[in-house]
Motif scaffolding. Sequence first.
Motif, PDB file in Angstrom:
ATOM      1  N   VAL A  60      42.279  -5.126  56.526  1.00  0.00           N
ATOM      2  CA  VAL A  60      41.128  -4.886  55.646  1.00  0.00           C
ATOM      3  C   VAL A  60      41.202  -3.458  55.099  1.00  0.00           C
ATOM      4  CG1 VAL A  60      38.614  -4.571  55.595  1.00  0.00           C
ATOM      5  CG2 VAL A  60      39.600  -6.579  56.693  1.00  0.00           C
ATOM      6  N   PHE A  61      41.510  -2.523  55.992  1.00  0.00           N
ATOM      7  CA  PHE A  61      41.642  -1.127  55.581  1.00  0.00           C
ATOM      8  C   PHE A  61      42.736  -0.988  54.522  1.00  0.00           C
ATOM      9  CE2 PHE A  61      44.539   2.477  56.618  1.00  0.00           C
ATOM     10  CZ  PHE A  61      43.841   3.463  55.948  1.00  0.00           C
ATOM     11  N   ALA A  62      43.874  -1.654  54.784  1.00  0.00           N
ATOM     12  CA  ALA A  62      44.992  -1.569  53.837  1.00  0.00           C
ATOM     13  C   ALA A  62      44.602  -2.162  52.487  1.00  0.00           C
ATOM     14  CB  ALA A  62      46.203  -2.307  54.412  1.00  0.00           C
ATOM     15  N   THR A  63      43.889  -3.295  52.536  1.00  0.00           N
ATOM     16  CA  THR A  63      43.452  -3.938  51.297  1.00  0.00           C
ATOM     17  C   THR A  63      42.520  -3.014  50.521  1.00  0.00           C
ATOM     18  OG1 THR A  63      43.525  -6.026  52.487  1.00  0.00           O
ATOM     19  CG2 THR A  63      42.379  -6.043  50.392  1.00  0.00           C
ATOM     20  N   GLY A  64      41.599  -2.372  51.250  1.00  0.00           N
ATOM     21  CA  GLY A  64      40.648  -1.471  50.602  1.00  0.00           C
ATOM     22  C   GLY A  64      41.340  -0.264  50.010  1.00  0.00           C
ATOM     23  N   LEU A  65      42.268   0.282  50.774  1.00  0.00           N
ATOM     24  CA  LEU A  65      42.971   1.466  50.294  1.00  0.00           C
ATOM     25  C   LEU A  65      43.761   1.132  49.038  1.00  0.00           C
ATOM     26  CD1 LEU A  65      43.657   4.416  50.779  1.00  0.00           C
ATOM     27  CD2 LEU A  65      45.602   3.684  52.119  1.00  0.00           C
ATOM     28  N   VAL A 107      36.178  -2.553  57.239  1.00  0.00           N
ATOM     29  CA  VAL A 107      35.432  -1.969  56.119  1.00  0.00           C
ATOM     30  C   VAL A 107      34.922  -0.580  56.509  1.00  0.00           C
ATOM     31  CG1 VAL A 107      33.375  -2.215  54.684  1.00  0.00           C
ATOM     32  CG2 VAL A 107      34.801  -4.205  55.145  1.00  0.00           C
ATOM     33  N   VAL A 108      34.408  -0.468  57.739  1.00  0.00           N
ATOM     34  CA  VAL A 108      33.918   0.835  58.215  1.00  0.00           C
ATOM     35  C   VAL A 108      35.078   1.836  58.263  1.00  0.00           C
ATOM     36  CG1 VAL A 108      32.966   2.044  60.230  1.00  0.00           C
ATOM     37  CG2 VAL A 108      32.001  -0.145  59.518  1.00  0.00           C
ATOM     38  N   LEU A 109      36.199   1.377  58.809  1.00  0.00           N
ATOM     39  CA  LEU A 109      37.393   2.227  58.924  1.00  0.00           C
ATOM     40  C   LEU A 109      37.858   2.701  57.549  1.00  0.00           C
ATOM     41  CD1 LEU A 109      39.547   3.041  61.163  1.00  0.00           C
ATOM     42  CD2 LEU A 109      40.891   1.172  60.238  1.00  0.00           C
ATOM     43  N   TYR A 110      37.837   1.791  56.612  1.00  0.00           N
ATOM     44  CA  TYR A 110      38.264   2.092  55.246  1.00  0.00           C
ATOM     45  C   TYR A 110      37.394   3.183  54.640  1.00  0.00           C
ATOM     46  CZ  TYR A 110      37.988   1.206  50.179  1.00  0.00           C
ATOM     47  OH  TYR A 110      37.927   1.333  48.822  1.00  0.00           O
TER      48      TYR A 110
END
Lengths: 779, 240
Positions: free
Chosen positions: A444-449, A713-716
Amino acid sequence: MKPVLTKALADVRRYRLQTLVVFLISGLAMAVGAMGGTLLTQSSSPYDRAFSELAGPHLVVVFDGRAVTRDQVAATASVRGITSAAGPWVVASVPFENGARHLSVSSSFSSQTALSVVGRDSPGGSLDRIDVVRGRWVQADGEIVVTRAFADQNSLSVGDRLTALSTTLKPTLTVVGEAVDVDPRPDRAWVSTNQVTSLIPAGAAPLYQMSYRISLASSKSEILVAVSSVKAAVPAGAVLGYISYLDSRDSFNFTASLVLTFLLAFTAMALASVAVIVSNVVTGAVLASYREIGIVKALGFTPRQVVGAFLLTMLIPALLAGLIAIPVGALASKPLLDQAAAAMSLPAPSPVVPGVDLLALIIGLGIVAAAATVPAWRAGRLSAVAAITSGTAPSGRWSTSLHGRIGWWRLPRSLVIGIGDAFARPVRGGLTAVAILVGVATLVFATGLYAAIIKFNDLFSPASGGGYQVTVSRFGGYSDAETLRQLQGRPETAAVIGHKEVEGEIPGQPDPISLSVFRGDSARLGYQLAEGRWLAGPGEAVIGSVFNPNHWVVGQTINLRVGGKLLQLRIVGSCYCFLVAAMDWASYSVALPEAEPADYLVQLRPGTDANAYVRQVSASEPDFLFPQVNQSNNGGGIEGILDGMVAALALILGVIAGLGVFNALLLTMRERARDIAVLKTLGMTPRQVSTMVTASAVALGAAGALLGVPAGVVLYNYLIEAMAHVSNFNVSTSVIIAEINPMQLVAVGVAGVLVAILGASLPARWAARTSVVNVLNLE
Amino acid sequence: MFAAMTSLIEFKGTTKSYGGPAGRAALDNLSLRVDKAEFTAIMGPSGSGKSTLLHLVAGLDHASSGSLVVDGHDLSRLSEADLARFRRSRIGFVFQFFHLLNNLCVLDNVLIAAQLAGAGEAASRTRAHELLGELGIMDKVREYPAKLSGGERQRVAIARALVNHPAVLLADEPTGALDSHTGEQVMELLVGFNQRGQTVLVATHDIELARRYARRIVQLRDGRLAADTLSEVQPDGTFR
């Protein structure tokens, strides 16, 4: 120690699947660690390293040959504060073509049609060395070495022939090498000192370039002191411009911090996954060896020896895995290092960093040992009598209550039992779900980034907002009017915006700034505004939101000296762009009424083939007009680097999470072998058994995914702030934080469940094939 | 009367070998018929093929050669899934070591067999309660196996085996893990069900128990049929 080692080695051989799982997951994690560590150290300060290896200069100054002699330039080497110098080298600005193809090169959000060709007979020396990465250095006239980035962007290779268009003689040069140095600008080339003079147009004066190391160079003001000293040593107006190593280094920060934050997060996640899975493996091994623990304690093993045997059983395969995986991980970083170096036009560093590799091994083994310690300690504390008499570990009641809550009659039995079994051992189920959670959160983080980078590039690339499709440069005295007539006479042309980069001085400040001047309807270029509006007439300026060293604000009126005249400009807007400031031609012509644009940004009518347009314009005036298709620059290769990293690391985390599920279900299946056999005796079909095991995996995967998506999402959001902080990014992160597509979040969550199902596929198959007779006879 | 009964289980030249065609034969060319409502004891020393015979009847294992028909089903023709369905509805199995599911309570241990067979909830609960009441463990329905005595566990196992009205109740050494008194109680329970028409096949090595409770005793030796005898009814209703 010997009995502990004997027992550990025997267990390694006996529990082959468990050994294989530990070997694979610790190997994968240590490979990621080595790769991350190598990339971290080798790309964390790419500029500094290249600067050190190639004896980069603190300052490069370009002199105007009309105002200064070569000897005067050479004499600047002894100016106070200069510790060493190289040059002077003669420089010519030369456009090239290869066959009928005009050559150009893009760097950070700009495009160059002419190369700065330096006359230099040797790439070596004590200062400002050049690294020839392909082919060789020039040895004779008729040869040229180009930057690797220029060669890559124009698909040139050693042996290609380039025609220099700067003079009427149009000499042909053969590419004999590709090179990199500490200067990130790709629009440069090198020829022999004899050759370079032939590239200077008749009647034009040469330019001289000189490189310096200075005694105090840690800040911009110290660099400016050195520039002033050099300026003072030559006639007024002789210094045309300079490049400070600080400016070059700063341009890497954003890219480097993106990659590094990304890698750090991935490495931490991979190691966290390994910790929970190893902990799971050892917990399972303790439960499976309950009776055996009792027996070895009865034989005289101390609690510490029991702990030692368990730790060694985990550390032996982990050590073997590390010895194999760490070199593989380090080597796997090479393509990324090469790609990153190429994107930054720097030499590629070595992937072999023994210190990092050793650290990866120590950290990897440390995590395995730490994760194994708690369950091993529990094993050490077991009562020998209780372990021998009960034979098996007590099972929890969680699954029973879960069965009850789900309700027996609403779902197929195999599903109910499977879901209940997922958390029959809450710690095991929880740790397995955490492994999936970590994988899902990372994705999810990778997708957001990735979405943020795309949004960032969309904001900062004018081409993405409609912009222009073709840039045309003119040479050889071809007039502005003729150029306009040529371009505007074409039916495919929608608009032509003249453009020129000029220098402006802020009164009282020695450092000039770069100004972009537009002629025509520049609003059509599509720069996205962060605040205010675009230029609407004379006396106005728009500033960039990234480079704003003077802390200008919209509404402020600024004074700039351009061409010797003081202009008063009111800032009417700020854009998401790398411009320092932009103004209208009407403002500029107040200072220099005779000035003409250097190049022309052409907006084509919808449906026009930009390449065909370029060919037609080029054919119309091959000697004077130099058109090229505007390449939308999406971050100088950063997407490519991140793409590769996301794919590789997502795969690794997926495999680790899948192995975690595999391990958990294998342990559950072993513990429940008798129950499965009984259920089969009662009439459970192989498919139902398989469904039951898969249902456990789905429950674990769903739990991990449901928690992993919000965690990601929070991590992102947290990491994007951290990255912006690290890279000293001036733009508010709220601008670039992209909403992650909900469908992508769903897809990542589903992927987590699918990984769990994949991890369950073998245990499910084995469970379905379990021979009832064998299991019950073994009882 | 014996000849008038309908054949429920029929072995015809059935062989079960382990370790390939040249391997050891656990059952060797066995031909045997068991009729409906019979109480048959399968006897023999360890390794004689008693358990193998029960496993084949339950469809837990396949015969290597010959045929085996149970309640009209030629088991050699059934797939694994079909055998599972066959077991659900036609077979009840009682093990020496009970093999209850430890994380299910007594009632759920019984019900799970009904649930696997796709029986309706209400009918299954009624049937389970009937059986548990009949077996004298109604007060234990919410207990977990770990808290039950051996005899109680075996009663739960019997209830589980009978919940789906199986055609055949197979019991492999059902008293082997019990004391003699509890063992007799379990055998009496089995006899009780047999007297109401339930076909029972018990593997045991206890000759006294077999003679006392079984109407028919089949003796195996090295996988072959060594003897097949009928016991005489004693005044107390048991056999001799």
